[in-house]
Write a protein that holds these residues in place. Structure first.
Motif, PDB file in Angstrom:
ATOM      1  N   PHE A 159       4.300   8.794   4.684  1.00  0.00           N
ATOM      2  CA  PHE A 159       4.964   7.572   5.129  1.00  0.00           C
ATOM      3  C   PHE A 159       5.673   6.852   3.986  1.00  0.00           C
ATOM      4  CE2 PHE A 159       1.286   8.333   7.870  1.00  0.00           C
ATOM      5  CZ  PHE A 159       1.887   8.337   9.121  1.00  0.00           C
ATOM      6  N   VAL A 160       5.676   7.460   2.803  1.00  0.00           N
ATOM      7  CA  VAL A 160       6.249   6.808   1.626  1.00  0.00           C
ATOM      8  C   VAL A 160       7.697   7.241   1.457  1.00  0.00           C
ATOM      9  CG1 VAL A 160       6.088   6.501  -0.866  1.00  0.00           C
ATOM     10  CG2 VAL A 160       4.012   6.685   0.509  1.00  0.00           C
ATOM     11  N   ILE A 176      -7.092   8.939   0.350  1.00  0.00           N
ATOM     12  CA  ILE A 176      -6.145   7.830   0.539  1.00  0.00           C
ATOM     13  C   ILE A 176      -4.709   8.326   0.419  1.00  0.00           C
ATOM     14  CG2 ILE A 176      -5.340   5.633  -0.427  1.00  0.00           C
ATOM     15  CD1 ILE A 176      -8.251   5.145  -1.330  1.00  0.00           C
ATOM     16  N   GLY A 211       0.764  -1.243   0.000  1.00  0.00           N
ATOM     17  CA  GLY A 211       0.000   0.000   0.000  1.00  0.00           C
ATOM     18  C   GLY A 211       0.790   1.285   0.000  1.00  0.00           C
ATOM     19  N   ARG A 212       2.001   1.296   0.561  1.00  0.00           N
ATOM     20  CA  ARG A 212       2.777   2.537   0.650  1.00  0.00           C
ATOM     21  C   ARG A 212       3.961   2.544  -0.300  1.00  0.00           C
ATOM     22  NH1 ARG A 212       2.705   3.359   7.272  1.00  0.00           N
ATOM     23  NH2 ARG A 212       0.486   3.857   7.438  1.00  0.00           N
ATOM     24  N   ILE A 257       1.769   4.979  -5.108  1.00  0.00           N
ATOM     25  CA  ILE A 257       1.415   6.363  -4.795  1.00  0.00           C
ATOM     26  C   ILE A 257       1.442   7.217  -6.060  1.00  0.00           C
ATOM     27  CG2 ILE A 257       2.208   8.438  -3.588  1.00  0.00           C
ATOM     28  CD1 ILE A 257       0.859   6.432  -1.750  1.00  0.00           C
ATOM     29  N   SER A 279       9.265   8.967  -2.339  1.00  0.00           N
ATOM     30  CA  SER A 279       8.081   9.162  -3.172  1.00  0.00           C
ATOM     31  C   SER A 279       8.405  10.054  -4.367  1.00  0.00           C
ATOM     32  CB  SER A 279       6.949   9.802  -2.362  1.00  0.00           C
ATOM     33  OG  SER A 279       5.869  10.138  -3.199  1.00  0.00           O
ATOM     34  N   GLU A 281      -3.489  10.253   3.463  1.00  0.00           N
ATOM     35  CA  GLU A 281      -3.217   9.376   4.611  1.00  0.00           C
ATOM     36  C   GLU A 281      -1.857   8.695   4.496  1.00  0.00           C
ATOM     37  OE1 GLU A 281      -6.444   6.661   4.698  1.00  0.00           O
ATOM     38  OE2 GLU A 281      -7.953   8.158   5.256  1.00  0.00           O
ATOM     39  N   LYS A 282      -1.386   8.468   3.270  1.00  0.00           N
ATOM     40  CA  LYS A 282      -0.186   7.650   3.068  1.00  0.00           C
ATOM     41  C   LYS A 282       1.068   8.427   2.676  1.00  0.00           C
ATOM     42  CE  LYS A 282      -2.775   3.555   1.550  1.00  0.00           C
ATOM     43  NZ  LYS A 282      -2.994   2.590   0.447  1.00  0.00           N
TER      44      LYS A 282
END
Length: 823
Positions: free
Chosen positions: A457-458, A450, A419-420, A425, A461, A453-454
Motif C-alpha cells: 500500500f506504499v 508489519i 504509518g505507510r 517503510i 516505496s 502488511e503495509k
C-alpha cells in the motif's frame, strides 16, 4: 455618535468643482432631508453639507437624493452609522444595497458612493479586516474606472486593492492554502500590470510560481516564471542595461525555473538554466558569494544525476576548499546549512558511484555531526543521515554499530511520518534486516510482519515488496516456520518476474528450493535446483555452487548418498574462488556422512578442514561453534568423553566473551549445553546431563518463548532424561518423576498439535507419542500404549533413525506387557 465625513481630496477637482465641500454642514443637510419628507431622524444629519452650496454638483446631488426611496436613504444612513462604530462588513453591505438603486445612475451620487466605499476600505484595513477592505476597494475602483474619474482616485483604489490581495495571499500561504493564495496574487499582478508597474507585477508572478511549486504543479510554475522573465526583459535591450531591481528578480526566476525543471526530471534544461544563471550571479555578487556557492552545489548534485561525476567532483572540490579556508579562519559557514548538507550528500553519492564506500561512510559521519551542530531541530535531515550511515555500516558488516543508528532513524521517523510513508517503510526494513542478521529473530519477525502488511500500500516505496518478501521468507525459514517461508518465497518469485532482475530471481529460486526441500516437496525442490544448475553452469558463480551444495543435501535426504558425495567432492576440488564460501559447509557435510558411517577419524579430518576455513578465510563464530559441536559429537561416538567436553567448554568460553550478551549468542550457548548433556548422558552422569539440559531449556524459554517449537523439543529432551533417571529407581521413587515427565510431554504434544503444521512437526509429535507410550507401558496401560503406537505408525519415520529404534523398543515392551497381562 456622528459619522466622520469622507476624507477631503485635497487639490483635486472632480465633477465641475469637485467634492471638497462634501462633508461640511452635515446637520443642515440632515434637516433638508427631513423637510423633503424622507422621515430620516437624528443620526443622518452629518452626512453632507450641501445647503449653502451653489455649485452645480451639489445641486445635482441634492436633486438625486431627493428622488431616493426611503429604504435607500435608510440604507445610506445605516451604512454611515455602522461605519462610525467600525462595523465595516455591515456598513459595506448597506452600501452594496444601493448598487441597484436608480440613484446610482447619477454620476455625482456614484462618485459619493465611491468615496464612501474608499472610506469603508481604509477604515477596515486599519482594523485588519482585510477581506472587507479588499471588497470595498474593488467596488470603489470599479466606479472610478467606469466614470473616468481622475487618475489619483484610480491609483489610490488600485493601491488599496493590491495591498489587500497581497495580505490575503500571505495569510492563505500561512495556512497552507496555496491555491487561494495564487488567485489573490493573480489579481494583484493584473492590477499592477494595469498601471504598468512591471517589477512589482513580476514579484507577484514569482510568488505565484512558488505557490504552484508548493502544490507540485511545476510545469505551470515554469510557464509563469518564463512569463516573468519576458516581462523583465521588456524595454531592456540586453542584460548589461538591465536595472538592478529587475536583475535580482531575473536571477530568482532563473533559479526557480532550474528547480522546476529538476522536479520535472528535465535534467538537461535544468543544467542549461544553471549554466545561464551562474555567470549572472558571479557578475552580480562574485564567485565567492553565498548565492554563487549555493548554486554551484546544486549544479554539482544535478551533474551526479546526469552521471558526470568528474565535473561534479571538481565543483565540490572547489567549494570544500573554500569552506575549509573559511573554517580555518574561524568564520561562519559560507553557505546556508541546508546547502552544505546537500554538498555532503552529493559528495557521498559520488563516492558510492565510484565504489568508495569507506569514503562515503566518513562523509555521512561528518554530515551527522554537522546536522547535530547546525540544524539540531531538523529531525528529518538527521534521521536521513542516520539511516544512510547505518545502511553503509551494515553493508560493511558492522551490524552492531549500524543498529543503533538505524533504530534511531526509525524512532524519529515514526514521529515525523504516517504509518505507510515510504521513508518509514525504508527504515523499518533496514532495522528488520539488521536484527535478522544479528540473530534477534523475535524482533525481526515483528518488524517483518508489519512490513508485509503495509508494503503493498506504499506509494513510491524505495524498498521493493519482492525484497521484503524474500527477506521475510529467510527469517521464517530460520525460525522453522516452513509454510510461511514457502508462501513468502513464492510471492517474491511471482513479483520478481516483472522486474527483470535475473540475479535476484535466482536467489529467490534457491531460497524457495531449500524451503520446499525442508517441507518435503522433493519434486518441487529438485526441479528448482536443476533449473538453477542449468542456468549457472556457464558462469559457475557463487550461487551456482550454493545450488550444488543444497542439491546434495536433498540427495542425502532421499537416500542418494553416493551421488551427493560426488557433487560435494567436485565442489572441494574446483579451483574456482567462487566456491570458497561453500567449501566450509561441504567439509561439514562430508564429516557428518563419515561419522554416520563410523569413519570417525575421517569425519574429524573433514571437521578440522571446515574449522580452518571458518577461522582463516573469515572469522565466523556461528560456523566455528557448529563445527566444534560436531567434533565433540564425533569424539563422543569414539567414547572420548573428556576430549568432547574440552572442545565444548572451549566453545562456551568463546561465546562468553564481552559483547556477546545478545539473544543470538545465548541460543548458541544453549545448543552447546545440549551437546554437553548428551556427553554426560552417555558417560552415565545423569545428574550433570539433566542439569545441562535444563540450562538449555531455560535459555530457550526465556529467549524464544515457552511454546516455540525449539523450546518444546527441549521439553521432550529433559523429559526423556527424567524417564532414564527413573529407570534405576523403585516404582514408588520413580512415580513422581515419571508423572512430572508425563505432564510436561503431554503439554508439549498439545502445543505442537496447536501449531497447525502436522507435516512440519510430524517427527516431534512421533517422538513425544513414543515417550508417552513408554510411560503408559511403565504404568501398565497397554491399551493407551497401543493407541499411541497406532498413531505413531501413521507417520513415516526413517528406518535408520534413532526415533525408529525407540519406536521398536516401545513395540517390544508393549508386546512383553501384553504377555504378562495374559498370564
Amino acid at each position: 455618535g456622528a459619522a466622520a465625513a469622507p476624507p477631503p481630496a485635497t487639490g483635486k477637482k472632480g465633477l465641475k468643482g469637485g467634492f471638497e465641500k462634501f462633508g461640511h454642514n452635515m446637520e443642515k443637510f440632515g434637516k433638508e432631508l427631513t423637510e423633503v419628507g424622507l422621515g430620516i431622524k437624528s443620526g443622518f444629519e452629518e452626512i453632507l453639507g450641501l445647503e449653502d452650496s451653489d455649485e452645480e454638483n451639489s445641486s445635482d446631488l441634492r436633486s438625486c437624493i431627493s428622488n431616493m426611496q426611503s429604504e435607500e436613504v435608510n440604507a445610506l444612513k445605516m451604512a454611515i452609522s455602522h461605519l462610525d462604530r467600525d462595523n465595516h462588513r455591515t456598513a459595506l453591505n448597506h452600501l452594496l444595497e444601493l448598487k441597484e438603486c436608480k440613484t446610482m445612475e447619477d454620476v455625482a451620487f456614484r462618485a459619493l458612493m465611491a468615496q464612501y466605499m474608499m472610506r469603508v476600505a481604509d477604515s477596515a484595513m486599519e482594523s485588519s479586516k482585510t477581506g472587507v477592505a479588499v471588497e470595498a476597494y474593488e467596488e470603489a475602483l470599479t466606479i472610478f474606472k467606469q466614470d473616468g474619474l481622475n487618475e489619483e482616485d484610480v491609483s489610490k483604489a488600485t493601491k488599496g486593492c493590491v495591498k489587500g490581495h497581497k495580505m490575503i495571499a500571505i495569510e492563505c500561504e500561512g495556512f497552507g492554502d496555496f491555491r487561494s493564495a495564487i488567485e489573490q496574487r493573480k489579481r494583484a499582478c493584473e492590477l499592477l500590470e494595469s498601471e504598468n508597474k512591471i517589477v512589482p507585477a513580476c514579484h507577484q508572478l514569482i510568488s505565484i510560481a512558488y505557490n504552484l511549486g508548493k502544490v507540485d504543479e511545476y510545469d505551470k510554475s515554469s510557464v509563469i516564471l518564463s512569463d516573468a522573465c519576458r516581462k523583465l526583459f521588456k524595454g531592456v535591450s540586453s542584460l548589461e542595461y538591465m536595472p538592478s531591481d529587475r536583475l535580482n528578480l531575473l536571477v530568482q526566476a532563473y533559479q526557480m525555473r532550474a528547480i522546476c525543471f529538476t522536479r520535472m526530471t528535465k535534467w538537461k534544461p535544468a543544467l542549461d538554466q544553471y549554466d545561464e544563471l551562474l555567470p549572472l550571479v558571479a557578475k552580480q555578487s562574485g564567485q565567492g558569494s553565498l548565492d554563487y556557492l549555493s548554486l554551484t552545489i546544486r549544479k554539482a548534485a544535478l551533474l551526479v544525476t546526469l552521471k558526470n561525476y568528474a565535473a561534479a567532483t571538481e565543483l565540490l572540490r572547489n567549494y570544500f576548499q573554500m569552506a575549509d579556508i573559511n573554517g580555518d579562519s574561524g568564520n561562519e559557514l559560507i553557505v546556508e546549512p541546508e546547502d552544505h548538507s546537500l554538498a555532503l550528500d552529493t559528495s557521498a553519492a559520488i563516492d558510492l558511484k565510484l565504489g568508495k564506500v569507506d569514503d562515503a561512510i566518513l562523509t555521512f559521519q561528518k554530515k551527522l555531526e554537522f546536522v547535530e551542530q547546525h540544524l539540531p531541530q531538523d529531525k528529518e535531515m538527521k534521521s536521513d543521515a542516520m539511516h544512510k550511515l547505518g545502511c553503509l555500516l551494515s553493508y560493511k558488516k558492522n551490524h552492531k554499530e549500524a543498529l543503533p543508528l538505524l533504530q534511531g532513524a526509525l524512532d524519529t521517523r515514526k514521529f515525523l511520518y504516517y504509518g505507510r510513508n515510504k521513508f518509514l517503510i525504508e527504515s523499518s526494513w533496514a532495522v528488520a534486516a539488521t536484527n535478522q542478521t544479528l540473530g534477534d529473530t523475535d524482533k525481526a519477525l515483528v518488524d517483518y510482519q508489519i512490513l508485509l502488511e503495509k508494503i503493498d500500500f506504499v506509494k513510491d516505496s524505495p524498498i521493493s515488496s519482492v525484497i521484503v518478501q524474500n527477506s521475510a521468507g529467510k527469517l521464517f525459514f530460520e525460525d522453522g516456520r516452513i509454510e510461511a517461508a514457502v508462501s513468502s518465497f513464492t510471492k517474491a518469485l511471482e513479483g520478481v518476474e516483472t522486474q527483470g532482475d535475473d540475479v535476484l530471481k535466482k536467489n529467490i529460486m534457491l531460497n524457495l528450493a531449500n524451503a520446499l526441500s525442508t517441507k518435503g516437496d522433493i519434486d518441487g525442490a529438485f526441479e528448482l535446483y536443476e533449473d538453477l544448475e542449468r542456468m549457472g553452469k556457464r558462469k559457475r558463480n557463487q550461487l551456482y555452487f550454493f545450488t550444488l551444495y543444497n542439491k546434495s543435501l536433498l540427495l542425502i535426504k532421499v537416500g542418494e548418498t553416493e551421488q551427493a558425495k560426488e557433487i560435494l567432492h567436485d565442489i572441494i576440488e574446483t579451483r574456482s574462488s567462487k566456491a570458497d564460501d561453500t567449501r566450509g559447509n561441504v567439509y561439514i557435510t562430508l564429516g557428518i556422512l563419515a561419522v554416520e558411517e563410523k569413519k570417525i577419524y575421517s569425519g574429524l579430518k573433514y571437521y578440522e578442514d571446515a574449522l580452518a576455513m571458518f577461522v582463516d578465510e573469515h572469522y565466523d563464530l556461528s560456523s566455528i561453534t557448529q563445527t566444534k559441536k560436531l567434533m565433540a559429537m564425533a569424539h563422543l561416538e569414539a567414547k572420548k568423553y573428556d576430549v568432547a567436553i574440552t572442545i565444548l567448554e572451549d566453545a562456551l568460553t568463546e561465546l562468553s566473551q564481552p559483547g556477546m550478551e545478545r539473544k543470538f549468542y545465548h541460543l548458541m550457548k544453549a545448543e552447546v549445553w545440549n551437546c554437553m548433556s548428551k556427553v554426560y548422558q552417555r558417560r552415565g552422569d545423569h545428574s550433570s546431563a539433566k542439569n545441562f539440559a535444563k540450562l538449555a531449556l531455560q535459555t530457550y524459554k526465556s529467549e524464544l518463548g515457552e511454546r516455540h517449537p525449539v523450546t518444546l523439543r527441549n521439553v521432550s529432551n529433559v523429559s526423556v532424561l527424567l524417564l532414564e533417571e527413573a529407570e534405576g529407581l523403585t516404582k514408588s521413587e520413580a512415580k513422581p518423576i515419571i508423572d512430572a515427565a508425563k505432564y510436561e510431554m503431554e503439554s508439549a504434544l498439545g502445543a505442537f498439535l496447536s501449531l497447525n503444521d502436522s507435516w512440519g512437526y510430524r517427527f516431534d509429535v512421533a517422538s513425544l507419542k513414543t515417550n508417552l507410550g513408554l510411560v503408559a507401558v511403565w504404568q501398565g496401560k497397554p491399551k493407551k500404549a497401543r493407541k499411541l503406537l497406532k498413531q505413531i505408525n501413521d507417520i513415516e519415520v526413517p528406518e535408520d533413525s534413532l526415533l525408529a529404534k525407540r519406536i521398536a523398543t516401545l513395540e517390544m515392551l508393549l508386546e512383553k506387557l501384553d504377555k504378562e497381562k495374559k498370564k
